[in-house]
Scaffold this motif. Structure first.
Motif, PDB file in Angstrom:
ATOM      1  N   TYR A 216       9.295   7.266 -14.355  1.00 53.22           N
ATOM      2  CA  TYR A 216       8.634   7.881 -15.458  1.00 53.22           C
ATOM      3  C   TYR A 216       9.247   9.444 -16.085  1.00 53.22           C
ATOM      4  CZ  TYR A 216       4.311   6.694 -12.454  1.00 53.22           C
ATOM      5  OH  TYR A 216       3.984   5.781 -12.050  1.00 53.22           O
ATOM      6  N   LYS A 217      10.456   9.385 -15.830  1.00 51.90           N
ATOM      7  CA  LYS A 217      11.458  10.449 -16.115  1.00 51.90           C
ATOM      8  C   LYS A 217      12.943   8.913 -16.505  1.00 51.90           C
ATOM      9  CE  LYS A 217       9.205  14.422 -16.305  1.00 51.90           C
ATOM     10  NZ  LYS A 217       8.701  15.261 -16.567  1.00 51.90           N
ATOM     11  N   LYS A 218      12.973   9.905 -17.992  1.00 51.06           N
ATOM     12  CA  LYS A 218      14.778   9.333 -17.795  1.00 51.06           C
ATOM     13  C   LYS A 218      15.312  10.015 -17.855  1.00 51.06           C
ATOM     14  CE  LYS A 218      12.135   5.471 -19.690  1.00 51.06           C
ATOM     15  NZ  LYS A 218      12.227   4.210 -18.848  1.00 51.06           N
ATOM     16  N   ASP A 219      16.344   9.620 -18.011  1.00 50.66           N
ATOM     17  CA  ASP A 219      18.128  10.750 -17.515  1.00 50.66           C
ATOM     18  C   ASP A 219      17.697  12.243 -17.007  1.00 50.66           C
ATOM     19  OD1 ASP A 219      19.271   8.735 -19.621  1.00 50.66           O
ATOM     20  OD2 ASP A 219      18.460   9.924 -21.011  1.00 50.66           O
ATOM     21  N   VAL A 220      17.165  11.100 -15.337  1.00 51.84           N
ATOM     22  CA  VAL A 220      16.790  12.297 -13.963  1.00 51.84           C
ATOM     23  C   VAL A 220      18.229  12.904 -13.689  1.00 51.84           C
ATOM     24  CG1 VAL A 220      15.791  12.334 -12.460  1.00 51.84           C
ATOM     25  CG2 VAL A 220      14.277  10.585 -13.734  1.00 51.84           C
TER      26      VAL A 220
ATOM     27  N   GLU B 181       1.014  -1.716  -0.035  1.00 53.02           N
ATOM     28  CA  GLU B 181       0.352   0.183  -0.362  1.00 53.02           C
ATOM     29  C   GLU B 181       0.687   1.286  -0.017  1.00 53.02           C
ATOM     30  OE1 GLU B 181      -3.441   1.931   2.451  1.00 53.02           O
ATOM     31  OE2 GLU B 181      -2.544   0.403   3.020  1.00 53.02           O
ATOM     32  N   LEU B 182       1.667   1.198   1.133  1.00 51.44           N
ATOM     33  CA  LEU B 182       2.810   2.608   0.928  1.00 51.44           C
ATOM     34  C   LEU B 182       3.475   2.713   0.093  1.00 51.44           C
ATOM     35  CD1 LEU B 182       3.510   4.672   2.580  1.00 51.44           C
ATOM     36  CD2 LEU B 182       6.033   3.387   3.353  1.00 51.44           C
ATOM     37  N   GLU B 183       4.121   2.081  -1.198  1.00 50.72           N
ATOM     38  CA  GLU B 183       4.495   1.587  -2.592  1.00 50.72           C
ATOM     39  C   GLU B 183       3.665   1.736  -3.386  1.00 50.72           C
ATOM     40  OE1 GLU B 183       7.504  -0.655  -5.262  1.00 50.72           O
ATOM     41  OE2 GLU B 183       6.533  -2.056  -3.591  1.00 50.72           O
ATOM     42  N   GLY B 184       2.183   1.856  -3.273  1.00 48.66           N
ATOM     43  CA  GLY B 184       1.833   2.486  -4.286  1.00 48.66           C
ATOM     44  C   GLY B 184       1.655   3.952  -4.451  1.00 48.66           C
ATOM     45  N   LEU B 185       1.358   4.036  -2.701  1.00 44.87           N
ATOM     46  CA  LEU B 185       0.886   5.632  -2.441  1.00 44.87           C
ATOM     47  C   LEU B 185       2.552   6.490  -2.573  1.00 44.87           C
ATOM     48  CD1 LEU B 185      -0.652   5.959   1.277  1.00 44.87           C
ATOM     49  CD2 LEU B 185      -1.587   6.897  -0.682  1.00 44.87           C
ATOM     50  N   LEU B 186       3.726   5.597  -2.763  1.00 42.87           N
ATOM     51  CA  LEU B 186       5.074   6.586  -3.229  1.00 42.87           C
ATOM     52  C   LEU B 186       5.095   6.857  -4.762  1.00 42.87           C
ATOM     53  CD1 LEU B 186       7.660   5.241  -0.620  1.00 42.87           C
ATOM     54  CD2 LEU B 186       6.861   7.527  -0.913  1.00 42.87           C
ATOM     55  N   ASP B 187       4.271   5.766  -4.897  1.00 43.01           N
ATOM     56  CA  ASP B 187       4.648   5.726  -6.699  1.00 43.01           C
ATOM     57  C   ASP B 187       3.772   7.120  -7.210  1.00 43.01           C
ATOM     58  OD1 ASP B 187       3.132   5.079  -9.542  1.00 43.01           O
ATOM     59  OD2 ASP B 187       4.657   3.644  -9.518  1.00 43.01           O
TER      60      ASP B 187
ATOM     61  N   THR C 242       2.504   9.178  -5.625  1.00 32.75           N
ATOM     62  CA  THR C 242       2.482  10.499  -5.570  1.00 32.75           C
ATOM     63  C   THR C 242       3.345  11.517  -5.995  1.00 32.75           C
ATOM     64  OG1 THR C 242       1.878  10.266  -3.237  1.00 32.75           O
ATOM     65  CG2 THR C 242       3.970  12.402  -2.731  1.00 32.75           C
ATOM     66  N   VAL C 243       4.599  10.698  -6.093  1.00 35.53           N
ATOM     67  CA  VAL C 243       6.229  10.719  -6.896  1.00 35.53           C
ATOM     68  C   VAL C 243       5.591  11.055  -8.222  1.00 35.53           C
ATOM     69  CG1 VAL C 243       8.272  10.365  -8.058  1.00 35.53           C
ATOM     70  CG2 VAL C 243       7.509   9.755  -5.553  1.00 35.53           C
ATOM     71  N   LYS C 244       4.798  10.228  -8.761  1.00 37.06           N
ATOM     72  CA  LYS C 244       4.016  10.377 -10.184  1.00 37.06           C
ATOM     73  C   LYS C 244       3.907  12.490 -10.854  1.00 37.06           C
ATOM     74  CE  LYS C 244       1.380   8.774 -14.151  1.00 37.06           C
ATOM     75  NZ  LYS C 244       0.412   7.805 -14.721  1.00 37.06           N
ATOM     76  N   SER C 245       2.431  12.831  -9.374  1.00 33.75           N
ATOM     77  CA  SER C 245       1.967  13.906  -9.043  1.00 33.75           C
ATOM     78  C   SER C 245       3.046  14.874  -9.350  1.00 33.75           C
ATOM     79  CB  SER C 245       1.135  14.088  -8.119  1.00 33.75           C
ATOM     80  OG  SER C 245       0.989  13.691  -6.869  1.00 33.75           O
ATOM     81  N   ARG C 246       4.046  14.406  -8.523  1.00 39.54           N
ATOM     82  CA  ARG C 246       4.909  15.941  -8.062  1.00 39.54           C
ATOM     83  C   ARG C 246       5.566  16.198  -9.249  1.00 39.54           C
ATOM     84  NH1 ARG C 246       0.914  15.161  -4.468  1.00 39.54           N
ATOM     85  NH2 ARG C 246       1.523  15.930  -2.375  1.00 39.54           N
ATOM     86  N   LEU C 247       5.691  15.174 -10.338  1.00 39.86           N
ATOM     87  CA  LEU C 247       6.744  15.419 -12.015  1.00 39.86           C
ATOM     88  C   LEU C 247       5.740  16.574 -12.602  1.00 39.86           C
ATOM     89  CD1 LEU C 247       7.850  12.095 -12.203  1.00 39.86           C
ATOM     90  CD2 LEU C 247       9.295  13.462 -11.662  1.00 39.86           C
ATOM     91  N   MET C 248       4.760  16.536 -12.013  1.00 41.03           N
ATOM     92  CA  MET C 248       3.978  18.001 -12.788  1.00 41.03           C
ATOM     93  C   MET C 248       4.652  19.086 -13.522  1.00 41.03           C
ATOM     94  SD  MET C 248       0.513  19.530 -11.579  1.00 41.03           S
ATOM     95  CE  MET C 248       1.199  20.860 -10.796  1.00 41.03           C
ATOM     96  N   ALA C 249       5.581  19.241 -14.868  1.00 38.47           N
ATOM     97  CA  ALA C 249       5.256  20.631 -14.838  1.00 38.47           C
ATOM     98  C   ALA C 249       6.130  20.316 -16.701  1.00 38.47           C
ATOM     99  CB  ALA C 249       7.322  20.303 -14.105  1.00 38.47           C
ATOM    100  N   ASP C 250       6.420  22.057 -16.774  1.00 38.32           N
ATOM    101  CA  ASP C 250       6.493  22.296 -17.992  1.00 38.32           C
ATOM    102  C   ASP C 250       8.184  22.618 -18.782  1.00 38.32           C
ATOM    103  OD1 ASP C 250       3.910  21.511 -19.287  1.00 38.32           O
ATOM    104  OD2 ASP C 250       3.080  22.921 -18.358  1.00 38.32           O
ATOM    105  N   VAL C 251       8.736  22.484 -17.871  1.00 41.92           N
ATOM    106  CA  VAL C 251      10.189  22.399 -17.433  1.00 41.92           C
ATOM    107  C   VAL C 251      10.637  20.781 -17.164  1.00 41.92           C
ATOM    108  CG1 VAL C 251       9.731  25.093 -17.090  1.00 41.92           C
ATOM    109  CG2 VAL C 251       9.691  23.571 -15.223  1.00 41.92           C
ATOM    110  N   PRO C 252      12.213  21.177 -16.707  1.00 43.60           N
ATOM    111  CA  PRO C 252      13.239  19.209 -16.876  1.00 43.60           C
ATOM    112  C   PRO C 252      13.170  20.154 -15.064  1.00 43.60           C
ATOM    113  CG  PRO C 252      14.083  21.092 -17.959  1.00 43.60           C
ATOM    114  CD  PRO C 252      12.597  21.945 -18.182  1.00 43.60           C
ATOM    115  N   ILE C 253      12.429  18.736 -14.266  1.00 44.72           N
ATOM    116  CA  ILE C 253      13.514  18.454 -13.096  1.00 44.72           C
ATOM    117  C   ILE C 253      14.045  17.316 -12.689  1.00 44.72           C
ATOM    118  CG2 ILE C 253      11.562  16.930 -11.170  1.00 44.72           C
ATOM    119  CD1 ILE C 253       8.819  18.095 -12.659  1.00 44.72           C
ATOM    120  N   GLY C 254      14.805  17.694 -11.641  1.00 38.93           N
ATOM    121  CA  GLY C 254      15.915  16.840 -10.979  1.00 38.93           C
ATOM    122  C   GLY C 254      15.604  16.703  -9.907  1.00 38.93           C
ATOM    123  N   THR C 255      16.587  16.081  -8.499  1.00 39.75           N
ATOM    124  CA  THR C 255      16.244  15.869  -7.179  1.00 39.75           C
ATOM    125  C   THR C 255      17.361  15.993  -6.682  1.00 39.75           C
ATOM    126  OG1 THR C 255      17.232  13.513  -7.525  1.00 39.75           O
ATOM    127  CG2 THR C 255      15.090  13.636  -8.086  1.00 39.75           C
TER     128      THR C 255
END
Length: 600
Positions: free
Chosen positions: A273-277, A234-240, A242-255
């Motif tokens: 969901y993102k390549k070459d992060v 359940e927690l793994e599903g929530l993390l997946d 949540t992180v996907k929703s936090r990748l919402m952007a029209d600009v480059p994202i990193g971590t």
């Protein structure tokens, strides 16, 4: 991400422009102003979602909006509003806020999954509404001066708009002890910071406030039939999700990737969901106790990211230290501001947004002091502890130790413990009340871990950690997002039983079980490594100017005991003790006071 400013009263676009310039670092893509009789609003924009210009300030019916943040569930909210007949003119996430507010008023803020500081002006009723997000990722300061309300994303803009400059002595002891000040207070008299999950309404007609908390940390229990494997899934599903929703952007994202469990998990889900992060970490050459580069490198290699290492040395942080008074905006004493600034500066060269691991320790019981307090609590309430109580009380009184097993949690708990109560008294020349939130008293006997978690989620997380991240990333025109503090993950984490969080010598057990599925065990079960730097050594080396400058600044204030702070400085300089945290706490305070001409 953006910066917002505003004030009620006579139309004054020139003044709002001056205030906007003071927070230009928060958004360099576009400045917008709404100025008419009774209200002046301004916004400096860092365009992230829907990059078209002239979207702000947004208007809907008789409402006007300026806003700093991101609404991650805006697509869901937008769909519901469209079914109700509402049309939208953009793809910007902020456009859902006003129609939602029109329907639900302050209850609308609880429907938002995101980080935000919001200002809404109702032109019909002449009311100004301010709101801060549920976990306090985004700050919002305000004050009432000469019957008008002033607000801004940063304290310095409020100081630009008003003559407020008096030091708030009532919370000085709190700052010295904790390294931050609990909202709604600040270190400036009569200037306030919204608490997390709080909304303020100011009526121009009555010149009065109403304040209420539209959201509080959910406290519940998990279904008794939930197995450990079910909880992991359940927690793994929530993390997946949540992180996907936090990748919402029209600009480059990193971590930001330290190689620890939190940032590694966030980066893992991002790479789905993102390549070459692009990932970023700090290195401390010649300081293996502080340097996590090997773990960050292994995590990056495992996940195939584009990794960037930023070298943190006394010379690289010296310019930041020299300007810390202006960069910090409102004092927080975390020296990790220095490497965080370096990370943000480097990341901004390639990305506009980074994901971070903040919040995981508070939500999943990751701090060492959690299990230490739990051990003390269990011993104190055991048969042997009760028998030995007179002896431990005597030792505590004589040597000032053993407070954990001789006093209640609500009496002694302190996340930071920079200056203890006795030291604060010596420094200030009088006792200073260090009042913790009532939530700690409520749970200190029945559920001490939950009490500590909720206390840290009320103070340390929003008012120190998120303030640090916000101010250092925004100083570099970079947006930072913290997936762990999504409402669903917070509710899940707080509901976990104690043994799945702060187990003996191992916190965040459930998170580590998820990480085991995606990383080698040696990367998962290594000892926790905090984000620290060798400040004590540096203060006796290339950063020794801090000690000299502090010696010059301290006599200018009348409320500190000169004998005590001179002994503190000389003790550190002579190598008798490492007083780096105490010295840094005083240095940040005095540099900030000097920068903004705060009167003591």
């Amino acid at each position: 991400m953006c910066g917002i400013v505003g004030f009620t009263g006579t139309k004054n676009p020139a003044q709002i422009t001056v205030a906007l310039k003071s927070i230009a670092n928060r958004g360099r893509d576009e400045d917008s102003i709404f100025s008419q009789n009774n209200i002046n609003l301004g916004m400096t924009r860092l365009s992230i979602v829907d990059l078209q210009p002239k979207l702000f300030p947004m208007r809907y019916k008789h409402y006007v909006l300026v806003y700093n943040g991101e609404i991650y569930n805006y697509a869901h909210l937008k769909s519901k509003l469209e079914k109700a007949g509402i049309t939208f003119r953009s793809k910007n996430d902020g456009e859902v806020i006003l129609p939602l507010f029109d329907r639900y008023k302050e209850k609308a803020f609880a429907m938002l999954d995101g980080m935000f500081a919001i200002a809404i002006y109702d032109t019909r009723r002449q009311k100004l509404y301010l709101a801060r997000d549920k976990m306090g990722e985004k700050p919002l300061y305000y004050t009432q001066y000469q019957d008008q309300l002033y607000f801004a994303s940063e304290l310095k803009a409020v100081l630009k708009l008003t003559p407020r400059r008096d030091l708030n002595h009532a919370v000085l002891g709190e700052y010295l002890s904790q390294g931050f000040v609990f909202a709604p207070h600040t270190l400036v008299n009569n200037v306030f910071c919204l608490k997390r999950g709080q909304c303020v309404c100011y009526s121009q007609t009555t010149q009065s406030f109403t304040r209420h908390e539209y959201w509080s940390s959910p406290i519940s229990t998990l279904a008794p039939h939930s197995s450990t494997s079910d909880l992991i899934d359940e927690l793994e599903g929530l993390l997946d999700t949540t992180v996907k929703s936090r990748l919402m952007a029209d600009v480059p994202i990193g971590t930001f990737l330290s190689g620890g469990i939190d940032s590694s998990l966030i980066t893992f889900f991002a790479t789905i969901y993102k390549k070459d992060v692009n990932t970023y970490s700090v290195t401390f050459p010649h300081h293996p106790k502080n340097d996590e580069r090997i773990f960050a490198q292994k995590a990056s290699q495992w996940l195939s990211t584009r990794h960037h290492e930023i070298v943190c040395t006394p010379s690289s942080v010296k310019p930041i230290v020299e300007n810390i008074g202006s960069l910090i905006d409102h004092p927080i004493s975390d020296p990790a501001c220095l490497p965080t600034y370096l990370l943000a500066h480097e990341a901004r060269k390639a990305v506009k947004v980074v994901l971070t691991g903040e919040g995981a320790d508070e939500i999943f019981g990751g701090y060492h002091h959690y299990w230490k307090e739990l051990l003390a609590h269990k011993f104190k309430n055991s048969f042997g502890g009760k028998i030995l109580q007179p002896a431990t009380a005597l030792l505590a009184k004589k040597f000032g130790r053993l407070q954990k097993i001789t006093t209640t949690l609500a009496t002694h708990y302190n996340t930071q413990g920079i200056f203890n109560a006795q030291e604060v008294t010596l420094l200030l020349g009088h006792p200073s009340s260090l009042i913790m939130p009532g939530i700690l008293t409520k749970y200190s006997l029945t559920n001490p871990l939950l009490g500590m978690q909720l206390t840290d989620m009320t103070g340390y997380l929003p008012e120190q950690l998120f303030m640090k991240v916000d101010k250092m990333t925004m100083a570099n025109n970079l947006e930072a997002r913290a997936p762990f503090v999504s409402p669903d993950i917070v509710a899940f984490g707080l509901a976990l039983p104690e043994y799945l969080k702060a187990g003996l010598f191992q916190g965040k057990w459930l998170l580590k079980k998820i990480a085991e599925k995606h990383f080698p065990k040696y990367m998962v079960w290594r000892p926790k490594h905090g984000f620290t730097l060798p400040l004590g050594e540096w203060l006796n080396g290339e950063l020794s100017f801090v000690l000299r400058e502090l010696t010059l600044l301290l006599p200018s204030v009348n409320y500190l005991n000169p004998g005590y702070y001179h002994n503190l400085i000389e003790g550190h300089r002579g190598g008798k003790a490492n007083h780096a945290d105490k010295i840094w706490t005083l240095y940040v305070l005095l540099k900030w006071m000097h920068e903004y001409k705060i009167k003591d």
